[in-house]
Each structure stands twice: as C-alpha cells, then as structure tokens.
Design a protein around this motif. Structure first.
Motif, mmCIF file in Angstrom:
data_model
loop_
_atom_site.group_PDB
_atom_site.id
_atom_site.type_symbol
_atom_site.label_atom_id
_atom_site.label_comp_id
_atom_site.label_asym_id
_atom_site.label_seq_id
_atom_site.Cartn_x
_atom_site.Cartn_y
_atom_site.Cartn_z
ATOM 1 N N LEU A 91 -4.507 -8.262 8.846
ATOM 2 C CA LEU A 91 -4.811 -8.550 7.441
ATOM 3 C C LEU A 91 -4.819 -10.043 7.152
ATOM 4 C CD1 LEU A 91 -5.486 -6.550 5.155
ATOM 5 C CD2 LEU A 91 -4.518 -5.492 7.200
ATOM 6 N N LYS A 92 -3.989 -10.797 7.835
ATOM 7 C CA LYS A 92 -4.001 -12.249 7.654
ATOM 8 C C LYS A 92 -5.357 -12.812 8.057
ATOM 9 C CE LYS A 92 -1.519 -16.482 8.902
ATOM 10 N NZ LYS A 92 -0.367 -17.041 9.664
ATOM 11 N N ASP A 93 -5.875 -12.362 9.201
ATOM 12 C CA ASP A 93 -7.185 -12.813 9.669
ATOM 13 C C ASP A 93 -8.290 -12.408 8.699
ATOM 14 O OD1 ASP A 93 -6.006 -13.931 11.873
ATOM 15 O OD2 ASP A 93 -6.655 -12.376 13.285
ATOM 16 N N LEU A 94 -8.215 -11.171 8.188
ATOM 17 C CA LEU A 94 -9.238 -10.691 7.270
ATOM 18 C C LEU A 94 -9.259 -11.495 5.968
ATOM 19 C CD1 LEU A 94 -9.030 -6.801 7.657
ATOM 20 C CD2 LEU A 94 -10.942 -8.286 8.290
ATOM 21 N N LYS A 95 -8.082 -11.835 5.451
ATOM 22 C CA LYS A 95 -8.024 -12.597 4.202
ATOM 23 C C LYS A 95 -8.576 -14.005 4.384
ATOM 24 C CE LYS A 95 -6.729 -11.925 0.645
ATOM 25 N NZ LYS A 95 -7.484 -11.481 -0.562
ATOM 26 N N ILE A 96 -8.395 -14.586 5.568
ATOM 27 C CA ILE A 96 -8.945 -15.912 5.843
ATOM 28 C C ILE A 96 -10.472 -15.843 5.892
ATOM 29 C CG2 ILE A 96 -9.154 -17.718 7.604
ATOM 30 C CD1 ILE A 96 -6.207 -17.157 8.325
ATOM 31 N N LYS A 97 -10.987 -14.792 6.542
ATOM 32 C CA LYS A 97 -12.431 -14.650 6.689
ATOM 33 C C LYS A 97 -13.098 -14.160 5.411
ATOM 34 C CE LYS A 97 -12.034 -13.561 11.620
ATOM 35 N NZ LYS A 97 -12.135 -12.475 12.652
ATOM 36 N N LEU A 98 -12.375 -13.351 4.629
ATOM 37 C CA LEU A 98 -12.962 -12.736 3.430
ATOM 38 C C LEU A 98 -12.057 -12.972 2.214
ATOM 39 C CD1 LEU A 98 -13.966 -9.353 5.115
ATOM 40 C CD2 LEU A 98 -15.521 -11.223 4.510
ATOM 41 N N PRO A 99 -11.973 -14.218 1.748
ATOM 42 C CA PRO A 99 -11.063 -14.527 0.639
ATOM 43 C C PRO A 99 -11.461 -13.872 -0.679
ATOM 44 C CG PRO A 99 -12.477 -16.410 1.120
ATOM 45 C CD PRO A 99 -12.704 -15.410 2.218
ATOM 46 N N ASP A 100 -12.712 -13.394 -0.778
ATOM 47 C CA ASP A 100 -13.182 -12.771 -2.011
ATOM 48 C C ASP A 100 -12.998 -11.259 -2.019
ATOM 49 O OD1 ASP A 100 -15.041 -12.395 0.005
ATOM 50 O OD2 ASP A 100 -16.760 -12.409 -1.355
ATOM 51 N N VAL A 101 -12.175 -10.757 -1.110
ATOM 52 C CA VAL A 101 -11.931 -9.315 -1.029
ATOM 53 C C VAL A 101 -10.456 -9.016 -1.307
ATOM 54 C CG1 VAL A 101 -11.839 -7.313 0.524
ATOM 55 C CG2 VAL A 101 -13.805 -8.873 0.604
ATOM 56 N N ASP A 102 -10.213 -8.018 -2.155
ATOM 57 C CA ASP A 102 -8.859 -7.474 -2.338
ATOM 58 C C ASP A 102 -8.733 -6.253 -1.434
ATOM 59 O OD1 ASP A 102 -8.164 -9.355 -4.209
ATOM 60 O OD2 ASP A 102 -8.549 -8.077 -5.949
ATOM 61 N N PHE A 103 -7.763 -6.300 -0.524
ATOM 62 C CA PHE A 103 -7.584 -5.212 0.419
ATOM 63 C C PHE A 103 -6.481 -4.261 -0.043
ATOM 64 C CE2 PHE A 103 -9.546 -8.448 3.165
ATOM 65 C CZ PHE A 103 -10.551 -7.694 3.739
ATOM 66 N N TYR A 104 -6.740 -2.973 0.164
ATOM 67 C CA TYR A 104 -5.790 -1.914 -0.170
ATOM 68 C C TYR A 104 -5.511 -1.133 1.109
ATOM 69 C CZ TYR A 104 -6.857 -2.923 -5.049
ATOM 70 O OH TYR A 104 -7.008 -3.547 -6.259
ATOM 71 N N PHE A 105 -4.259 -1.150 1.547
ATOM 72 C CA PHE A 105 -3.915 -0.505 2.813
ATOM 73 C C PHE A 105 -3.276 0.851 2.547
ATOM 74 C CE2 PHE A 105 -1.900 0.253 6.858
ATOM 75 C CZ PHE A 105 -2.804 -0.285 7.760
ATOM 76 N N ILE A 106 -3.868 1.887 3.090
ATOM 77 C CA ILE A 106 -3.458 3.263 2.799
ATOM 78 C C ILE A 106 -2.388 3.724 3.798
ATOM 79 C CG2 ILE A 106 -4.274 5.643 2.560
ATOM 80 C CD1 ILE A 106 -7.148 4.319 2.225
ATOM 81 N N ILE A 107 -1.282 4.231 3.270
ATOM 82 C CA ILE A 107 -0.222 4.750 4.137
ATOM 83 C C ILE A 107 0.197 6.136 3.670
ATOM 84 C CG2 ILE A 107 0.668 2.482 4.818
ATOM 85 C CD1 ILE A 107 2.920 2.864 2.778
ATOM 86 N N GLY A 108 0.624 6.959 4.615
ATOM 87 C CA GLY A 108 1.078 8.305 4.311
ATOM 88 C C GLY A 108 2.493 8.316 3.770
ATOM 89 N N ALA A 109 2.894 9.467 3.252
ATOM 90 C CA ALA A 109 4.220 9.608 2.652
ATOM 91 C C ALA A 109 5.337 9.292 3.638
ATOM 92 C CB ALA A 109 4.387 11.035 2.113
ATOM 93 N N ASP A 110 5.114 9.600 4.924
ATOM 94 C CA ASP A 110 6.149 9.357 5.917
ATOM 95 C C ASP A 110 6.393 7.874 6.154
ATOM 96 O OD1 ASP A 110 3.539 9.264 6.948
ATOM 97 O OD2 ASP A 110 4.235 9.595 8.991
ATOM 98 N N MET A 111 5.414 7.041 5.812
ATOM 99 C CA MET A 111 5.529 5.606 6.042
ATOM 100 C C MET A 111 6.140 4.857 4.859
ATOM 101 S SD MET A 111 4.435 4.362 9.026
ATOM 102 C CE MET A 111 5.576 5.605 9.655
ATOM 103 N N ILE A 112 6.103 5.454 3.677
ATOM 104 C CA ILE A 112 6.552 4.744 2.475
ATOM 105 C C ILE A 112 7.995 4.265 2.625
ATOM 106 C CG2 ILE A 112 7.095 4.994 0.024
ATOM 107 C CD1 ILE A 112 4.671 6.834 -0.231
ATOM 108 N N GLU A 113 8.869 5.153 3.056
ATOM 109 C CA GLU A 113 10.278 4.784 3.147
ATOM 110 C C GLU A 113 10.601 3.990 4.412
ATOM 111 O OE1 GLU A 113 11.603 9.218 4.786
ATOM 112 O OE2 GLU A 113 12.112 8.589 2.761
ATOM 113 N N GLN A 114 9.588 3.795 5.277
ATOM 114 C CA GLN A 114 9.813 3.029 6.512
ATOM 115 C C GLN A 114 9.171 1.646 6.478
ATOM 116 O OE1 GLN A 114 8.812 5.262 10.076
ATOM 117 N NE2 GLN A 114 9.341 7.185 9.091
ATOM 118 N N LEU A 115 8.615 1.266 5.335
ATOM 119 C CA LEU A 115 7.901 -0.008 5.256
ATOM 120 C C LEU A 115 8.770 -1.197 5.647
ATOM 121 C CD1 LEU A 115 5.551 -0.083 2.130
ATOM 122 C CD2 LEU A 115 4.942 -0.340 4.526
#
Length: 200
Positions: A91-115
């Motif tokens: 995501l760091k690389d993507l934001k450098i290359k595409l500064p005009d994009v807001d990224f939304y990263f999708i995670i499942g319920a099992d990942m929420i409490e493990q972030l």
C-alpha cells in the motif's frame, strides 16, 4: 483533482469462489467505490510456498472469475514483489504511485480483532481505510474500531480450502465457483481433480 475510490480484496484466491465475488460487489455498492481490485498474494507470510498453486494459474482463475464485471480488476502488484509480501509495503508503494486514489482494504471478521498483529499496522492506517466485514460469532472489538468501516453483507459459508478438499474427495464444486473457474480447474487438473468429477 478527482479522487478515485478503489477497494482491495487480497488473498491467495486458490481458487477464487462466489464468496469472493459477493464480498466485492457488496463493498463496491455500500462504500460507493469506483473499482474493486482483486490482488492475489505472492508468498503470504503465514503460508508455505508449496501450499499455493502457481502464480499463473491463480491469475488466470481470478481473471476468469471476474470476466464481464467492468469494475472488477485483477492487480498483480503483490505478485511482482520479491520475497514475503506485507500489506503495508504494497500500500505504501501504491500511494506513492497513485496519490489521487483513496484505497479501501477489505478484511474478514476473523481479521478485525487481529489487526494489531499486522506488520507496521499504525503506518498502514496512513495509506488505507479498512473495511471490516461483520459476521455472527466473531467479535468486532478492535483497538482500531473507530478507524474502520464495518459492513454487514449476506453470508456465504464457502472457503477455498473447502473447495480444494471437495475436489480431493472427488466431489462437485459446481455453483461454488464461477463456471469458467470450474472448467479451468478441471482442464488443468488442479487440486487432485480427477475425471470422476467432470460434468457433475
């Protein structure tokens, strides 16, 4: 400047199934995104390399799965990276290359409490908005609870590991994956597919 909103659905997609497509469509609509990028992982830090199908096969399966969906895109960004792949670096690389994009990263319920266990998670929040998928039986409690969007979507209890297991047992996967993916799996004889499951 027009800011695009792009959702990222990561995973090994080994194989991709209708649950992935349902998630992508629901997040696209509920978050009013412009696109969803399906981003196959290279070498997930928690998996052994020999547990994962070839890069080419996984790209082809995802491409077939989203065929005809104009706002679904296959991204090979992680596959082009060398060595173990961490979301924060991607995501760091993507934001450098595409500064005009807001990224939304999708995670499942099992990942929420493990972030909190993710690599450089505080830095990652600088590059992306997390979209957490709520699910009965999972806690949505997280120290980052106020920093993510929580969505409720229709539940489909399908996993890639379940599909692989069914194929090893000679059982049909029809209607669990897009038909083009099912035919590709049979053609390539992936996951121990045998002639006994053809045309089922």
């Amino acid at each position: 400047m027009i800011v695009r909103k792009i959702g990222i659905l990561g995973g090994t997609f080994d194989p991709p199934h209708i649950g992935h497509l349902l998630i992508a469509q629901e997040v696209l609509e509920q978050c009013k995104l412009d696109e969803i990028w399906f981003m196959p992982a290279n070498i997930p830090p928690h998996k052994k390399t020999d547990d994962v199908s070839s890069v080419n096969d996984r790209i082809k399966m995802v491409t077939k799965a989203i065929e005809g969906a104009e706002r679904f895109v296959v991204s090979t960004v992680e596959l082009e990276r060398k060595g173990p792949s961490y979301t924060v670096d991607t995501l760091k690389d993507l934001k450098i290359k595409l500064p005009d994009v807001d990224f939304y990263f999708i995670i499942g319920a099992d990942m929420i409490e493990q972030l909190h266990t993710w690599e450089r998670i505080d830095e990652l929040f600088e590059y992306v908005t997390f979209v957490g998928l709520q699910r009965p039986g999972y806690s949505q409690l997280s120290r980052y609870e106020g920093k993510m969007k929580l969505l409720t979507i229709p539940q489909v209890d399908i996993s890639s590991s379940c599909i692989r297991e069914r194929l090893k047992e000679g059982r049909s996967i029809r209607y669990l994956v897009p038909e083009a993916v099912r035919l590709f799996i049979e053609e390539r004889e992936l996951y121990g597919t045998s002639a006994s499951v053809r045309n089922r």
